[in-house]
Design a protein around this motif. Structure first.
Motif, PDB file in Angstrom:
ATOM      1  N   TRP A 203      17.369 -14.878 -20.882  1.00 54.85           N
ATOM      2  CA  TRP A 203      17.101 -16.234 -20.777  1.00 54.85           C
ATOM      3  C   TRP A 203      18.101 -17.011 -21.766  1.00 54.85           C
ATOM      4  O   TRP A 203      18.844 -18.064 -21.585  1.00 54.85           O
ATOM      5  N   ALA A 207      21.495 -19.211 -21.061  1.00 54.84           N
ATOM      6  CA  ALA A 207      21.732 -20.636 -21.785  1.00 54.84           C
ATOM      7  C   ALA A 207      23.073 -20.560 -22.444  1.00 54.84           C
ATOM      8  O   ALA A 207      23.808 -21.741 -22.517  1.00 54.84           O
ATOM      9  N   ARG A 228      15.690 -25.623 -16.040  1.00 55.93           N
ATOM     10  CA  ARG A 228      16.776 -26.288 -16.812  1.00 55.93           C
ATOM     11  C   ARG A 228      16.160 -26.649 -18.070  1.00 55.93           C
ATOM     12  O   ARG A 228      16.925 -26.724 -19.082  1.00 55.93           O
ATOM     13  N   LEU A 231      16.432 -23.681 -20.408  1.00 60.14           N
ATOM     14  CA  LEU A 231      17.904 -23.253 -20.907  1.00 60.14           C
ATOM     15  C   LEU A 231      18.186 -24.400 -21.944  1.00 60.14           C
ATOM     16  O   LEU A 231      19.157 -23.995 -22.604  1.00 60.14           O
ATOM     17  N   ARG A 235      19.901 -23.564 -25.774  1.00 56.93           N
ATOM     18  CA  ARG A 235      21.199 -24.096 -25.816  1.00 56.93           C
ATOM     19  C   ARG A 235      21.692 -23.828 -27.084  1.00 56.93           C
ATOM     20  O   ARG A 235      21.410 -24.120 -28.086  1.00 56.93           O
ATOM     21  N   LEU A 275      20.980 -15.673 -14.354  1.00 59.71           N
ATOM     22  CA  LEU A 275      19.727 -16.497 -13.893  1.00 59.71           C
ATOM     23  C   LEU A 275      18.945 -15.335 -13.232  1.00 59.71           C
ATOM     24  O   LEU A 275      17.547 -15.329 -13.277  1.00 59.71           O
TER      25      LEU A 275
END
Length: 371
Positions: A203, A207, A228, A231, A235, A275
């Protein structure tokens, strides 16, 4: 990690002290692979094995040799190092021959690129033909080098160096007007490549790639709001240091977002593949009992929606979705985002039906009175 393993490793700050490196130098040394680390990549808890510190301290020329491997220079100093003019240096960088290792905005909101001195010396010795004579057109070399670099340290360079770099870049920019500038794209690719090399979490890797796509494209590729949000929480900060002014933040935001069609296509494809791996590994954090959103199925269009084209529907959905992708700053959890279920409003629908039925029932009465 066991107690024995923790006792045999050092925190980043302690390792930097023993290696006699500044914080920015140590970060770049770890990201370039000069200092081996263990642990998570984006969690900020990477540690350095004690044996690695001892190996580097026993190396010849310590600590100057290690510092020189991570020394960064701007346009003016880099041109002097390669024995060329600042204008020619910038033309080579714009054409993609010299890949920046860091970027920051100076006090005048001018973009300052930094390069590895070690790479500039290697380029000057391997490509002497490009240091004199006719310059190639911009865009001839757009692929970043295999080696990658890392985050910009705070307070990079002195103000005098920043002014000289800005002046040199301005003069070279006028000379290269209308030509493509490959520096932002190459820097983004280099930064993404290094972060992917450091991270083992699926993950986190997704990101990293998604961090250079704009919110509308991210919402299109990741329709699940919980994914979302996850992510966005993971980030990475590609260029630490938030500019104080709004204009500075906008300028830095443009540098951090992919804008070339080929670059965007590459990152979109990479994000789709990453993903798929992340979803196979584990599900994104979501409230208990909440299942992943199923793939949307086509619904019969009503009379009021018959003129709505698929393209307009996609654009409208992409405009709504970024607001639902916000995550909290707490570790390990994502902010629950309510799912909007169906399209209609049941109460309003029942009221409309009642009004229509009332009008239909009133029609015979009016007709009978006329007769």
């Amino acid at each position: 990690m066991s107690v024995m393993e923790v006792s045999e490793t050092l925190a980043a700050g302690r390792a930097a002290q023993e290696l006699r490196l500044k914080r920015g130098e140590f970060e770049l040394a770890t990201q370039m692979g000069h200092v081996r680390t263990v642990g998570g990549a984006l969690s900020g808890r990477r540690r350095v094995p004690r044996g690695e510190v001892e190996r580097l301290r026993r190396a010849a020329g310590f600590p100057d040799a290690l510092r020189e491997r991570v020394r960064t220079v701007g346009t003016a100093e880099g041109a002097e190092l390669m024995d060329i003019s600042p204008g020619r240096f910038t033309r080579l960088a714009r054409a993609g021959y010299l890949v920046p290792v860091r970027v920051y905005l100076n006090r005048y909101r001018a973009v300052v690129w930094l390069y590895l001195a070690e790479e500039l010396r290697a380029f000057a010795s391997s490509e002497p033909g490009l240091l004199a004579g006719r310059m190639p057109r911009s865009g001839t070399r757009t692929e970043p080098r295999k080696r990658t670099c890392g985050r910009a340290r705070s307070g990079c360079g002195a103000d005098t160096d920043a002014v000289r770099d800005a002046e040199a870049a301005e003069a070279a920019g006028a000379m290269a007007a209308g030509e493509e500038d490959c520096r932002p794209r190459n820097w983004r690719g280099r930064r993404i490549g290094l972060l992917l090399h450091e991270s083992d979490d699926r993950w986190e890797r997704a990101a990293i790639v998604g961090s250079v796509l704009d919110p509308a494209q991210l919402a299109e590729l990741v329709p699940d709001p919980y994914e979302r949000a996850c992510l966005n929480r993971l980030r990475p900060n590609l260029a630490p240091g938030r500019p104080a002014s709004e204009a500075g933040r906008e300028a830095m935001g443009r540098l951090l977002t992919a804008d070339d069609p080929d670059e965007i296509s590459w990152h979109r494809s990479s994000l789709t593949a990453l993903l798929a791996d992340a979803r196979r590994d584990r599900q994104a954090p979501r409230p208990s009992g909440t299942a992943p959103a199923p793939a949307p199925t086509p619904e019969p269009a009503s009379a009021s929606e018959s003129a709505r084209t698929p393209e307009s529907a996609r654009v409208a959905d992409s405009v709504r979705t970024p607001e639902s992708a916000r995550a909290t700053g707490s570790a390990g959890t994502c902010e629950p985002v309510p799912h909007a279920g169906g399209r209609g409003h049941p109460l309003l629908t029942r009221l409309r039906v009642r009004r229509v039925r009332g009008r239909e029932a009133a029609v015979p009465l009016v007709g009978s009175a006329n007769r």
